[in-house]
Structures are given as C-alpha cells and as structure tokens.
Write a protein that holds these residues in place. Structure first.
Motif, PDB file in Angstrom:
ATOM      1  N   CYS A  95       1.275  -0.922  -0.124  1.00 57.96           N
ATOM      2  CA  CYS A  95      -0.027  -0.143   0.409  1.00 57.96           C
ATOM      3  C   CYS A  95       1.116   1.306  -0.257  1.00 57.96           C
ATOM      4  O   CYS A  95       0.187   1.624  -0.529  1.00 57.96           O
ATOM      5  N   ASN A  96       2.316   1.194   1.147  1.00 57.84           N
ATOM      6  CA  ASN A  96       2.655   2.610   0.638  1.00 57.84           C
ATOM      7  C   ASN A  96       3.163   2.553  -0.297  1.00 57.84           C
ATOM      8  O   ASN A  96       3.576   3.674  -1.346  1.00 57.84           O
ATOM      9  N   THR A  97       3.956   1.955  -1.161  1.00 56.88           N
ATOM     10  CA  THR A  97       3.992   1.916  -2.738  1.00 56.88           C
ATOM     11  C   THR A  97       3.184   2.443  -3.301  1.00 56.88           C
ATOM     12  O   THR A  97       3.347   2.850  -4.436  1.00 56.88           O
ATOM     13  N   SER A  98       2.530   1.741  -3.704  1.00 56.47           N
ATOM     14  CA  SER A  98       1.419   2.157  -4.475  1.00 56.47           C
ATOM     15  C   SER A  98       0.800   3.633  -4.337  1.00 56.47           C
ATOM     16  O   SER A  98       1.321   4.625  -4.829  1.00 56.47           O
ATOM     17  N   LEU A  99       0.920   4.234  -3.276  1.00 53.27           N
ATOM     18  CA  LEU A  99       0.921   5.304  -2.196  1.00 53.27           C
ATOM     19  C   LEU A  99       1.839   6.619  -3.213  1.00 53.27           C
ATOM     20  O   LEU A  99       1.066   7.927  -3.107  1.00 53.27           O
ATOM     21  N   ALA A 100       3.061   5.762  -2.627  1.00 50.82           N
ATOM     22  CA  ALA A 100       4.589   6.952  -3.501  1.00 50.82           C
ATOM     23  C   ALA A 100       4.476   6.430  -4.432  1.00 50.82           C
ATOM     24  O   ALA A 100       5.121   7.598  -5.120  1.00 50.82           O
ATOM     25  N   SER A 101       3.957   6.124  -5.506  1.00 47.89           N
ATOM     26  CA  SER A 101       4.070   6.810  -6.721  1.00 47.89           C
ATOM     27  C   SER A 101       3.276   7.242  -8.014  1.00 47.89           C
ATOM     28  O   SER A 101       4.218   7.599  -8.464  1.00 47.89           O
ATOM     29  N   GLY A 102       2.785   7.636  -7.208  1.00 46.67           N
ATOM     30  CA  GLY A 102       2.127   9.162  -8.183  1.00 46.67           C
ATOM     31  C   GLY A 102       0.746   8.536  -9.260  1.00 46.67           C
ATOM     32  O   GLY A 102       0.844   9.977  -9.836  1.00 46.67           O
ATOM     33  N   ASN A 103       1.137   7.542  -9.074  1.00 42.15           N
ATOM     34  CA  ASN A 103      -0.388   7.195 -10.651  1.00 42.15           C
ATOM     35  C   ASN A 103      -1.427   6.765  -9.863  1.00 42.15           C
ATOM     36  O   ASN A 103      -2.585   6.456 -10.733  1.00 42.15           O
ATOM     37  N   LEU A 104      -2.059   7.428  -8.528  1.00 41.81           N
ATOM     38  CA  LEU A 104      -3.215   7.176  -8.052  1.00 41.81           C
ATOM     39  C   LEU A 104      -4.163   8.738  -8.251  1.00 41.81           C
ATOM     40  O   LEU A 104      -3.161   9.345  -8.085  1.00 41.81           O
ATOM     41  N   ASP A 105      -4.965   8.150  -8.372  1.00 41.06           N
ATOM     42  CA  ASP A 105      -6.007   9.948  -8.680  1.00 41.06           C
ATOM     43  C   ASP A 105      -6.854  10.055  -7.124  1.00 41.06           C
ATOM     44  O   ASP A 105      -6.652   9.081  -6.026  1.00 41.06           O
ATOM     45  N   ALA A 106      -7.263  11.078  -7.511  1.00 46.10           N
ATOM     46  CA  ALA A 106      -7.776  10.549  -5.257  1.00 46.10           C
ATOM     47  C   ALA A 106      -9.156  10.022  -5.339  1.00 46.10           C
ATOM     48  O   ALA A 106      -8.395   9.577  -4.173  1.00 46.10           O
ATOM     49  N   ASN A 107      -9.609   9.900  -6.081  1.00 43.24           N
ATOM     50  CA  ASN A 107     -10.290   8.154  -5.236  1.00 43.24           C
ATOM     51  C   ASN A 107      -9.645   7.081  -5.215  1.00 43.24           C
ATOM     52  O   ASN A 107      -9.928   6.626  -4.248  1.00 43.24           O
ATOM     53  N   GLN A 108      -8.609   6.874  -6.043  1.00 46.11           N
ATOM     54  CA  GLN A 108      -7.665   5.686  -5.862  1.00 46.11           C
ATOM     55  C   GLN A 108      -7.111   5.505  -4.449  1.00 46.11           C
ATOM     56  O   GLN A 108      -6.599   4.863  -4.166  1.00 46.11           O
ATOM     57  N   THR A 109      -5.893   7.155  -3.999  1.00 53.85           N
ATOM     58  CA  THR A 109      -5.522   6.970  -3.158  1.00 53.85           C
ATOM     59  C   THR A 109      -6.845   7.129  -1.965  1.00 53.85           C
ATOM     60  O   THR A 109      -6.014   6.446  -0.999  1.00 53.85           O
ATOM     61  N   ALA A 110      -7.357   7.783  -1.646  1.00 50.76           N
ATOM     62  CA  ALA A 110      -8.395   7.072  -0.747  1.00 50.76           C
ATOM     63  C   ALA A 110      -8.845   5.745  -0.636  1.00 50.76           C
ATOM     64  O   ALA A 110      -8.775   5.695   0.810  1.00 50.76           O
ATOM     65  N   GLN A 111      -8.791   5.125  -1.785  1.00 48.59           N
ATOM     66  CA  GLN A 111      -8.608   2.847  -1.381  1.00 48.59           C
ATOM     67  C   GLN A 111      -7.357   2.936  -0.683  1.00 48.59           C
ATOM     68  O   GLN A 111      -7.736   2.564   0.347  1.00 48.59           O
ATOM     69  N   VAL A 112      -6.783   3.583  -1.745  1.00 42.73           N
ATOM     70  CA  VAL A 112      -5.554   2.490  -0.447  1.00 42.73           C
ATOM     71  C   VAL A 112      -5.068   3.126   0.434  1.00 42.73           C
ATOM     72  O   VAL A 112      -4.194   2.706   1.394  1.00 42.73           O
ATOM     73  N   ARG A 113      -5.426   4.017   1.223  1.00 35.47           N
ATOM     74  CA  ARG A 113      -5.120   4.831   2.719  1.00 35.47           C
ATOM     75  C   ARG A 113      -6.575   3.357   2.895  1.00 35.47           C
ATOM     76  O   ARG A 113      -5.589   3.269   4.268  1.00 35.47           O
ATOM     77  N   ALA A 114      -7.773   3.356   2.888  1.00 30.65           N
ATOM     78  CA  ALA A 114      -8.587   3.093   3.857  1.00 30.65           C
ATOM     79  C   ALA A 114      -8.549   1.257   3.465  1.00 30.65           C
ATOM     80  O   ALA A 114      -7.957   0.456   4.698  1.00 30.65           O
ATOM     81  N   LEU A 115      -7.592   0.602   2.868  1.00 32.41           N
ATOM     82  CA  LEU A 115      -6.903  -0.476   2.489  1.00 32.41           C
ATOM     83  C   LEU A 115      -5.781  -0.290   3.038  1.00 32.41           C
ATOM     84  O   LEU A 115      -5.971  -1.893   4.228  1.00 32.41           O
ATOM     85  N   ARG A 116      -4.527   0.122   4.059  1.00 32.34           N
ATOM     86  CA  ARG A 116      -4.454   0.002   4.161  1.00 32.34           C
ATOM     87  C   ARG A 116      -4.329   0.130   6.083  1.00 32.34           C
ATOM     88  O   ARG A 116      -4.122  -0.438   6.775  1.00 32.34           O
TER      89      ARG A 116
END
Length: 535
Positions: free
Chosen positions: A129-150
């Motif tokens: 999850c941290n790698t995904s969040l740091a990738s710069g490839n996520l929009d606002a919705n995706q960022t919120a989803q991965v934060r919730a997943l983490r």
C-alpha cells in the motif's frame, strides 16, 4: 461400466505451512470400484476472476496474500483460538510442534509460527500500500481507497497485537505505538478517505470515495462498514465505548447502500451438485448463496476479496477441513488435508431448523459423485465408511480422523482445484444489521432494542422470531451468523467470554486477549519493539 481405481492415502502432498507432518506410516490402498455411468464432466465455471487490473491492483491483491482464507496465518489464528473450531492432533498428523494445541488452549507464546506469520502478512500488505501511495499514479479516489485499504491491515494488527509500528512510507523505523494510537490512526485514515470528521450527522457529498457497488474496491459503504467494525470494538481497544458511532456507520450502510439481504428469491446454481445424489439441491438459496463458489454478484456483499481458482489463489478451506477421502465427493484435483473441524458445542448451538446449520457444516455419511459410500481404508476398528461425527474424542494425541463437523460455509464445487473460487466478504449487509443491533442495545443498556435487526437475520435463516434478548443470546445469534468470518475472537473478547473454559480448553488469562509480539520481530527490531504484558 468402467473401473475407477481410487487411491486412499494417509496424507497428500501439502503446500502450506505446517500441515500433515511427521506421519508415522504411509498407507496406500488401490481399491477398484465399479459404477454405472460415464466419467464425470463439469461445465465451464465462472468464479468471478481475480478483480480489476488497475493502478491499485498490486495493493488490493495483498488481500489474498495476507492470510485471509488459507492455512497458517491470519485466518487460522483468529479462528482456532476461539470456540468455533480446532485443529486436532491425529497421531503423528497435524501435531506440528503443538502450535495448534497451544492456539486452542491459549498457551501460545511469542515463538508460535502462525502468530509470526500473521504479523509478516499484514506488514507485507502495508508495504505494498505504501509503495502504491508513493507511486504518483493514483488519482484522488484511488488514493482514498488505498489509504482505507492500508487502514484495514492496521485494523487487523490493532486487533491481533495492539502495540505495533505505524509505517506510512518505505524504509521508515518509527517507534512502537500504543494500542490507542493505532486505533486513532485507523480511525483518522478511514475518516480522511471518506472526507468527513465524524460519522454522526455525516455529509458525504464531498467524499473522494464513490457510491458504485464495486465489490472488489472500497466505496463509501465499505469504508463505513469498516468504521462500524472498528467502533464496535473501540472499548476493547481504547477503554472508551464508541457504540453510537458504530450504529451510525452501520445504519448509513443499511439505509443508503442499496444492498439487500440474500433471501428466498436470491439463488445461484449449486456448483457441487452430484447428478446421482437426489439430496443435492439444484440451487443454493439465501444464506448459502452468499458464500457459494459463484457468489461474485451476490447483492449482500459490500466489499469482498476476489478469489479465483486460476488467477486469484489462496483460498484453501476445502483442503484444510475435508478428510482425505472426501476428494471423491467433489472430484477435487488433489487430496484434502483433514485438519480443521468445528467444535460440537458450537455446532449444537444451532436449531435443527436453522438453514445456516446445513450451510455451515458437513456432517454424517459421505457419498461420492455416483452416490456410493466413501471408504477410509486407514480407519481403525473396522468401520471403513467415512462418516463425520459431530463429536471429537480428544484434542490430542489421537483424535479421530472422522471427528467433528467439517467447515462447509464457503461451499465447494465439482472438479475444484486447491484454490477456491468463492469471494470472501470483508463487509456484508448481514453483519451491518448485527452491528447496529448490538450498538443500539449497548447505548441504551437494553438488549431487547436489538430484536428487530436480529429477527430480520433469523427470518432469513428460517427460524422463529425471538421475543426477548440477553447479552448471551445475542452473542450466540451473532456466532451462528458470522461463523468462519473471523469475528468470533473479537466477539468473545467484547462479551468477556474469550478467557472462559470450553472443550479441551481451561480458563485462560486476560493478557491472552492480545497475541504476543512475535519474538522474531522483537529480535530484528534492534530494541524498538517490546513484548506485550504477560508474555
């Protein structure tokens, strides 16, 4: 007419941690069995696939890698430590250094392998999850989803170990947080993902999370469902009850999500159907359909883990629970391991009219695909027919190979591989009804306030409505509904029952309500992790 040579082996080759070791003998029998009819052939099956391939896939795939529905980690320690089930020692089989006996009797320590495994599984998922969040490839919705997943993986760590490190970026080495601090982090991440500061009187109009029913990703209702579960256990985690918030979050999901309980009009084809066995239904209906191999469109499931026998591995319940010879009932690709079975008292807590009893357990004489009795040629005492008894003679050292009802809630399919197709619900509507029921009762100090929601669940199960409730009767009802969904340990702790005695388990100490910090992790931490009290 054809001859089928069936091989009955003491134990098949196993690919998971710790199962079926140290066999005292290997018995191989070749038994020719004749039957009329053709070789079995199975229709093409759609198990729903492994979820979408998007920018979040590497993070969400960790749900399958983090011990959610297989042997030896998260699911195992959450389940075997309760009064739901046990892994019994059958002579030299399933002893595994006593780890499952220790789990059942609450004598587990900091070197227990599955406890360490569950820790590593969650931190590996958090790293993704941290790698995904740091990738710069996520929009606002995706960022919120991965934060919730983490936050979900930290919710698991909070529940299991209490005092853990909160890592939000690769390479960090933060101090060990208190349980209250971990709770606050999980809560704040979920609220941030929803775009709100409180669930009481919430306004989700500006939430970055969507409302579409995307079961393999996190929408507003999935995040609220997770908050409802968090708040339900807040008094255990922090000492401060948050039942009003639990009710608000669950109620919002029930009232606004568009999800419905899978009842009499909700069914799927029975993927386990044996044409020669008249008692096999053509369809699975209601509760049984929620957990079927073809449950990928079930209207009750809000957020699920996408399992698939080809592309989404690591659901192994059939292998974990069934006797070796049950391979011939479902034409399984490989022989099962004969490990996990339900405790008799838990099985007997169901009324015989309860549809959940038939759906959740496999008992009695077992038949093969052609309807013939299945035999266990390694059985002792001359009784060769495979018949699952509801009782278990002992936990160790020589538990019956046929003892205990087997775990059938996540039902099987004909021609099944080791990896199952059933989606595993993380958040589902039935649980939301029970969370709201309990939370409202606790806020008011009146268990009868839970009656409406409890009776809604009981109506789906085909049992009569209750006229009154106590804490004990509510806990029993929740247990019947949520079997195998890793809530029982939390429930027993919340109701003050986890340390009580049950079958082959004496009363245990209160410090067992959290697992030990794994010694391997303490040793590797350079002094930055310390052990939980009592261990």
């Amino acid at each position: 007419m054809k001859n089928i040579f069936k091989l009955f082996l003491m134990c098949g080759a196993l690919v998971t941690v710790g199962a079926c070791t140290d066999l005292e003998e290997v018995l191989v029998d070749q038994v020719p069995e004749q039957f009329n009819g053709s070789e079995p052939s199975f229709a093409t099956f759609d198990g729903g696939g492994a979820g979408p391939a998007d920018a979040m896939a590497s993070a969400f795939n960790q749900l399958r890698e983090s011990g959610s529905a297989n042997h030896g980690g998260y699911w195992s320690i959450q389940s075997v430590s309760t009064d739901e089930m046990a892994v019994t020692q059958k002579g030299g089989d399933w002893y595994d250094g006593g780890i499952w006996i220790d789990m059942h009797r609450h004598t587990f320590g900091a070197t227990n392998g599955p406890i360490n495994g569950a820790w590593g599984q969650q931190y590996s998922a958090i790293g993704a999850c941290n790698t995904s969040l740091a990738s710069g490839n996520l929009d606002a919705n995706q960022t919120a989803q991965v934060r919730a997943l983490r936050a979900f993986f930290y919710y698991r760590l909070l529940d299991l170990y209490g005092r853990v490190k909160i890592l939000t970026e690769a390479g960090g080495n933060p101090p060990q947080s208190t349980r209250v601090q971990v709770f606050n982090f999980v809560e704040s991440e979920l609220l941030a993902a929803l775009g709100i500061s409180n669930v009481i009187g919430m306004d989700l109009s500006s939430s970055p999370l969507g409302t579409g029913q995307t079961r393999y990703r996190i929408n507003q209702y999935a995040a609220l469902g997770l908050l409802a579960k968090l708040y339900l256990n807040a008094e255990v985690y922090t000492g401060t009850p948050r039942y009003a918030e639990a009710s608000a979050a669950a109620s919002y999901v029930i009232d606004n999500g568009g999800y419905v309980l899978c009842g009499s009009g909700c069914s799927v084809p029975n993927a386990a159907k044996r044409p020669s066995v008249a008692s096999d239904p053509d369809e699975l209906t209601g509760y049984a359909a929620v957990f079927a191999p073809n449950n990928q469109t079930n209207p009750e499931i809000i957020w699920a883990i996408a399992y698939d026998n080809v592309s989404g591995p690591n659901m192994h319940f059939a292998q974990m629970t069934l006797h070796y010879s049950s391979q011939f009932t479902w034409n399984l690709q490989n022989q099962p391991w004969n490990g996990y079975s339900a405790l008799e008292d838990f099985y007997n807590s169901y009324d015989n009219a309860d549809k959940r009893k038939d759906a959740n357990f496999i008992v009695g004489a077992q038949l093969d695909y052609e309807g013939s009795a299945i035999l266990d040629y390694a059985a002792t005492g001359g009784d060769l027919e495979l018949n699952y008894s509801t009782d278990i003679n002992e936990l160790e050292p020589n538990a019956s190979r046929k003892g205990g009802a087997r775990l059938g809630k996540f039902s099987f399919r004909q021609g099944q591989r080791d990896n199952m197709d059933n989606d595993y619900p993380i958040i589902r509507l039935g649980d939301m009804y029970l969370i709201r029921a309990e939370a409202d009762a606790r806020v008011a100090g009146n268990w009868n306030l839970a009656l409406n929601d409890v009776n809604t669940i009981r109506a789906r199960a085909g049992v009569s409505a209750l006229g009154s409730l106590t804490a004990d009767t509510f806990l029993a009802e929740r247990g019947r509904e949520m079997f195998m969904e890793v809530t029982r340990r939390q429930d027993l702790i919340r109701f003050g029952k986890f340390n009580q005695a049950w079958w082959e388990k004496p009363a245990s100490q209160a410090f067992r309500n959290v697992f030990p910090i794994p010694q391997e992790q303490i040793d590797a931490s350079g002094g930055t992790l310390t052990q939980n009290p009592g261990y």
